[in-house]
Design a protein around this motif. Structure first.
Motif, PDB file in Angstrom:
ATOM      1  N   TYR A 273       0.436  -1.196 -53.229  1.00  0.00           N
ATOM      2  CA  TYR A 273      -0.700  -1.622 -54.403  1.00  0.00           C
ATOM      3  C   TYR A 273      -1.935  -2.795 -53.695  1.00  0.00           C
ATOM      4  CZ  TYR A 273       3.270   0.474 -57.681  1.00  0.00           C
ATOM      5  OH  TYR A 273       3.774   1.326 -57.662  1.00  0.00           O
ATOM      6  N   PHE A 274      -2.932  -2.504 -54.341  1.00  0.00           N
ATOM      7  CA  PHE A 274      -3.895  -3.274 -54.087  1.00  0.00           C
ATOM      8  C   PHE A 274      -4.674  -3.760 -55.210  1.00  0.00           C
ATOM      9  CE2 PHE A 274      -4.518  -1.516 -50.496  1.00  0.00           C
ATOM     10  CZ  PHE A 274      -3.933  -0.848 -50.054  1.00  0.00           C
ATOM     11  N   CYS A 275      -5.016  -5.556 -55.191  1.00  0.00           N
ATOM     12  CA  CYS A 275      -5.881  -6.123 -56.051  1.00  0.00           C
ATOM     13  C   CYS A 275      -6.970  -5.992 -55.288  1.00  0.00           C
ATOM     14  CB  CYS A 275      -5.139  -7.371 -55.703  1.00  0.00           C
ATOM     15  SG  CYS A 275      -5.905  -8.837 -57.028  1.00  0.00           S
ATOM     16  N   ALA A 276      -8.476  -6.142 -56.214  1.00  0.00           N
ATOM     17  CA  ALA A 276      -9.392  -6.223 -56.176  1.00  0.00           C
ATOM     18  C   ALA A 276     -10.071  -7.465 -57.033  1.00  0.00           C
ATOM     19  CB  ALA A 276      -9.954  -4.924 -55.892  1.00  0.00           C
ATOM     20  N   VAL A 277     -11.393  -7.447 -56.336  1.00  0.00           N
ATOM     21  CA  VAL A 277     -11.999  -8.156 -57.257  1.00  0.00           C
ATOM     22  C   VAL A 277     -13.970  -7.906 -57.565  1.00  0.00           C
ATOM     23  CG1 VAL A 277     -12.454 -10.042 -55.609  1.00  0.00           C
ATOM     24  CG2 VAL A 277     -12.860 -10.760 -58.099  1.00  0.00           C
ATOM     25  N   SER A 278     -14.561  -8.188 -57.932  1.00  0.00           N
ATOM     26  CA  SER A 278     -15.522  -7.665 -58.168  1.00  0.00           C
ATOM     27  C   SER A 278     -16.425  -9.069 -59.055  1.00  0.00           C
ATOM     28  CB  SER A 278     -15.901  -5.963 -58.945  1.00  0.00           C
ATOM     29  OG  SER A 278     -17.071  -5.850 -59.644  1.00  0.00           O
ATOM     30  N   GLY A 279     -17.687  -8.981 -59.287  1.00  0.00           N
ATOM     31  CA  GLY A 279     -18.587  -9.887 -60.092  1.00  0.00           C
ATOM     32  C   GLY A 279     -18.434  -9.221 -61.085  1.00  0.00           C
ATOM     33  N   ASN A 280     -19.271  -9.264 -61.575  1.00  0.00           N
ATOM     34  CA  ASN A 280     -19.174  -8.661 -63.350  1.00  0.00           C
ATOM     35  C   ASN A 280     -20.542  -8.605 -63.658  1.00  0.00           C
ATOM     36  OD1 ASN A 280     -20.193 -11.418 -64.028  1.00  0.00           O
ATOM     37  ND2 ASN A 280     -19.009 -11.822 -65.805  1.00  0.00           N
ATOM     38  N   THR A 281     -21.852  -8.460 -62.780  1.00  0.00           N
ATOM     39  CA  THR A 281     -22.984  -7.907 -63.532  1.00  0.00           C
ATOM     40  C   THR A 281     -22.475  -6.826 -62.338  1.00  0.00           C
ATOM     41  OG1 THR A 281     -24.156  -9.739 -62.236  1.00  0.00           O
ATOM     42  CG2 THR A 281     -23.446  -9.884 -63.969  1.00  0.00           C
ATOM     43  N   GLY A 282     -24.332  -5.886 -62.272  1.00  0.00           N
ATOM     44  CA  GLY A 282     -24.715  -5.182 -62.512  1.00  0.00           C
ATOM     45  C   GLY A 282     -24.030  -4.029 -60.937  1.00  0.00           C
ATOM     46  N   PHE A 283     -24.369  -3.612 -60.165  1.00  0.00           N
ATOM     47  CA  PHE A 283     -23.476  -2.447 -59.224  1.00  0.00           C
ATOM     48  C   PHE A 283     -23.389  -4.124 -57.917  1.00  0.00           C
ATOM     49  CE2 PHE A 283     -24.525   1.494 -60.635  1.00  0.00           C
ATOM     50  CZ  PHE A 283     -25.757   1.030 -61.369  1.00  0.00           C
ATOM     51  N   GLN A 284     -22.044  -4.653 -58.527  1.00  0.00           N
ATOM     52  CA  GLN A 284     -21.284  -5.526 -57.528  1.00  0.00           C
ATOM     53  C   GLN A 284     -21.003  -4.713 -56.392  1.00  0.00           C
ATOM     54  OE1 GLN A 284     -22.009  -8.948 -57.029  1.00  0.00           O
ATOM     55  NE2 GLN A 284     -23.459  -8.849 -58.601  1.00  0.00           N
ATOM     56  N   LYS A 285     -19.893  -5.080 -55.037  1.00  0.00           N
ATOM     57  CA  LYS A 285     -19.012  -4.723 -54.210  1.00  0.00           C
ATOM     58  C   LYS A 285     -17.664  -5.344 -54.783  1.00  0.00           C
ATOM     59  CE  LYS A 285     -21.087  -6.856 -50.604  1.00  0.00           C
ATOM     60  NZ  LYS A 285     -20.667  -7.234 -49.591  1.00  0.00           N
ATOM     61  N   LEU A 286     -17.272  -4.121 -54.382  1.00  0.00           N
ATOM     62  CA  LEU A 286     -15.389  -4.407 -55.114  1.00  0.00           C
ATOM     63  C   LEU A 286     -15.004  -4.641 -53.601  1.00  0.00           C
ATOM     64  CD1 LEU A 286     -13.790  -4.404 -57.163  1.00  0.00           C
ATOM     65  CD2 LEU A 286     -13.306  -1.389 -56.568  1.00  0.00           C
ATOM     66  N   VAL A 287     -14.533  -6.106 -53.730  1.00  0.00           N
ATOM     67  CA  VAL A 287     -13.378  -6.355 -52.597  1.00  0.00           C
ATOM     68  C   VAL A 287     -12.112  -5.933 -52.762  1.00  0.00           C
ATOM     69  CG1 VAL A 287     -12.894  -7.955 -51.268  1.00  0.00           C
ATOM     70  CG2 VAL A 287     -15.516  -7.985 -51.905  1.00  0.00           C
ATOM     71  N   PHE A 288     -11.299  -5.277 -52.092  1.00  0.00           N
ATOM     72  CA  PHE A 288     -10.288  -5.235 -52.142  1.00  0.00           C
ATOM     73  C   PHE A 288      -9.513  -6.039 -51.345  1.00  0.00           C
ATOM     74  CE2 PHE A 288      -9.493  -1.413 -53.857  1.00  0.00           C
ATOM     75  CZ  PHE A 288     -11.002  -0.494 -54.340  1.00  0.00           C
ATOM     76  N   GLY A 289      -7.705  -6.405 -51.516  1.00  0.00           N
ATOM     77  CA  GLY A 289      -6.428  -7.315 -50.568  1.00  0.00           C
ATOM     78  C   GLY A 289      -5.958  -6.363 -49.718  1.00  0.00           C
ATOM     79  N   THR A 290      -5.328  -6.760 -49.081  1.00  0.00           N
ATOM     80  CA  THR A 290      -4.460  -6.293 -47.558  1.00  0.00           C
ATOM     81  C   THR A 290      -3.149  -5.397 -48.600  1.00  0.00           C
ATOM     82  OG1 THR A 290      -3.251  -8.220 -47.702  1.00  0.00           O
ATOM     83  CG2 THR A 290      -5.730  -7.862 -46.306  1.00  0.00           C
ATOM     84  N   GLY A 291      -2.970  -5.585 -49.412  1.00  0.00           N
ATOM     85  CA  GLY A 291      -2.121  -4.719 -50.289  1.00  0.00           C
ATOM     86  C   GLY A 291      -0.355  -4.651 -50.087  1.00  0.00           C
ATOM     87  N   THR A 292       0.033  -4.693 -51.400  1.00  0.00           N
ATOM     88  CA  THR A 292       1.392  -4.948 -50.926  1.00  0.00           C
ATOM     89  C   THR A 292       2.853  -3.714 -51.248  1.00  0.00           C
ATOM     90  OG1 THR A 292       1.587  -6.826 -51.613  1.00  0.00           O
ATOM     91  CG2 THR A 292       3.514  -6.028 -51.786  1.00  0.00           C
ATOM     92  N   ARG A 293       3.077  -3.653 -50.198  1.00  0.00           N
ATOM     93  CA  ARG A 293       3.686  -1.894 -50.765  1.00  0.00           C
ATOM     94  C   ARG A 293       5.381  -1.977 -51.024  1.00  0.00           C
ATOM     95  NH1 ARG A 293       3.666   2.683 -48.288  1.00  0.00           N
ATOM     96  NH2 ARG A 293       1.933   2.102 -47.165  1.00  0.00           N
ATOM     97  N   LEU A 294       5.171  -1.558 -52.199  1.00  0.00           N
ATOM     98  CA  LEU A 294       6.280  -1.911 -52.756  1.00  0.00           C
ATOM     99  C   LEU A 294       8.137  -1.103 -52.824  1.00  0.00           C
ATOM    100  CD1 LEU A 294       8.478  -2.798 -55.526  1.00  0.00           C
ATOM    101  CD2 LEU A 294       7.012  -1.167 -56.738  1.00  0.00           C
ATOM    102  N   LEU A 295       8.923  -1.128 -52.757  1.00  0.00           N
ATOM    103  CA  LEU A 295       9.880  -0.204 -52.290  1.00  0.00           C
ATOM    104  C   LEU A 295      11.148  -0.601 -53.015  1.00  0.00           C
ATOM    105  CD1 LEU A 295       9.938  -1.575 -48.333  1.00  0.00           C
ATOM    106  CD2 LEU A 295       8.986   0.725 -49.455  1.00  0.00           C
ATOM    107  N   VAL A 296      11.972   0.469 -53.574  1.00  0.00           N
ATOM    108  CA  VAL A 296      11.913   0.232 -54.848  1.00  0.00           C
ATOM    109  C   VAL A 296      14.107   1.446 -54.145  1.00  0.00           C
ATOM    110  CG1 VAL A 296      12.796   1.427 -57.380  1.00  0.00           C
ATOM    111  CG2 VAL A 296      10.753   0.407 -56.372  1.00  0.00           C
ATOM    112  N   SER A 297      14.993   0.528 -54.580  1.00  0.00           N
ATOM    113  CA  SER A 297      16.055   0.591 -53.617  1.00  0.00           C
ATOM    114  C   SER A 297      17.065   1.218 -55.062  1.00  0.00           C
ATOM    115  CB  SER A 297      16.921   0.449 -53.557  1.00  0.00           C
ATOM    116  OG  SER A 297      16.900  -1.249 -53.662  1.00  0.00           O
ATOM    117  N   PRO A 298      17.874   3.002 -54.581  1.00  0.00           N
ATOM    118  CA  PRO A 298      18.869   3.288 -56.009  1.00  0.00           C
ATOM    119  C   PRO A 298      19.172   2.175 -56.614  1.00  0.00           C
ATOM    120  CG  PRO A 298      18.633   4.363 -54.114  1.00  0.00           C
ATOM    121  CD  PRO A 298      18.372   3.388 -53.775  1.00  0.00           C
TER     122      PRO A 298
END
Lengths: 114, 113
Positions: free
Chosen positions: A89-114
């Motif tokens: 899962y990645f969180c990301a942020v962008s400015g709210n005007t025009g064609f801004q860049k999108l910057v991602f976080g480094t990610g979090t791996r979710l593990l689900v066990s039974p």
């Protein structure tokens, strides 16, 4: 400049347990915030998006996130984890005007066990 | 079916041998972008394009070129690849820019020996 910090590169939960993935942002302008999910060997898919209309945002597959300006946070939650939620899962942020860049976080791996 | 198509899916090459990774979208999107994904670093933007003939650098543009001659295509060019460009590459597109939903391709795993 904008950035996001995801706390925890890995999160492990049991099936049926609460999922909480943390994201804090930094932005000099009112941000657009996103959560994307990446399943193995696939591209990213949008889970949900915040654009200032409502602080609690509901996404697909039962996920939701709450924008808290005072804490500069946008944490992702799901009440009950399913095995199929195992992904990165990645969180990301962008400015709210025009064609801004999108910057991602480094990610979090979710593990689900039974 | 709406999609972003990248080719090839896997590519192994040697240092200095020019290569192109293609990206095509069938949604008439104005905005297209390239990212590289590395373990522990997440996705970092290489270049983006706001429309035909309009491109701009992202955060890690060194060693890459792009072009946008047609709205649907946005190829990524490595003129002299080096081992530090070994990575997983994603192309993405959207209708209204980075603030809109991005549609991602399936990725290109590049290894430079």
């Amino acid at each position: 400049a904008q950035s996001v910090t995801q706390l925890g590169s890995h999160v492990s939960v049991s099936e049926g347990a609460l999922v909480l993935l943390r994201c804090n942002y930094s932005s000099s302008v009112p941000p657009y915030l996103f959560w994307y999910v990446q399943y193995p060997n696939q591209g990213l898919q949008l889970l949900l998006k915040y654009t200032s209309a409502a602080t609690l945002v509901k996404g697909i597959n039962g996920f939701e996130a709450e924008f808290k300006k005072s804490e500069t946070s946008f944490h992702l939650t799901k009440p009950s984890a399913h095995m199929s939620d195992a992904a990165e899962y990645f969180c990301a942020v962008s400015g709210n005007t025009g064609f801004q860049k999108l910057v991602f976080g480094t990610g979090t791996r979710l593990l689900v066990s039974p | 079916e709406a999609q972003v198509t990248q080719n090839p899916r896997y590519l192994i090459t040697v240092t200095g041998k020019k290569l192109t990774v293609t990206c095509s979208q069938n949604m008439n999107h104005e905005y297209m972008s390239w990212y590289r994904q590395d373990p522990g670093l997440g996705l970092r933007q290489i270049y983006y394009s706001m429309n035909v003939e309009v491109t701009d650098k992202g955060d890690v543009p060194e060693g890459y070129k792009v072009s946008r001659k047609e709205k649907r295509n946005f190829p990524l060019i490595l003129e002299s690849p080096s081992p530090n460009q070994t990575s997983l590459y994603f192309c993405a597109s959207s209708f209204g820019g980075a603030g809109e939903k991005l549609f991602f391709g399936s990725g290109t795993q590049l290894s430079v020996l």
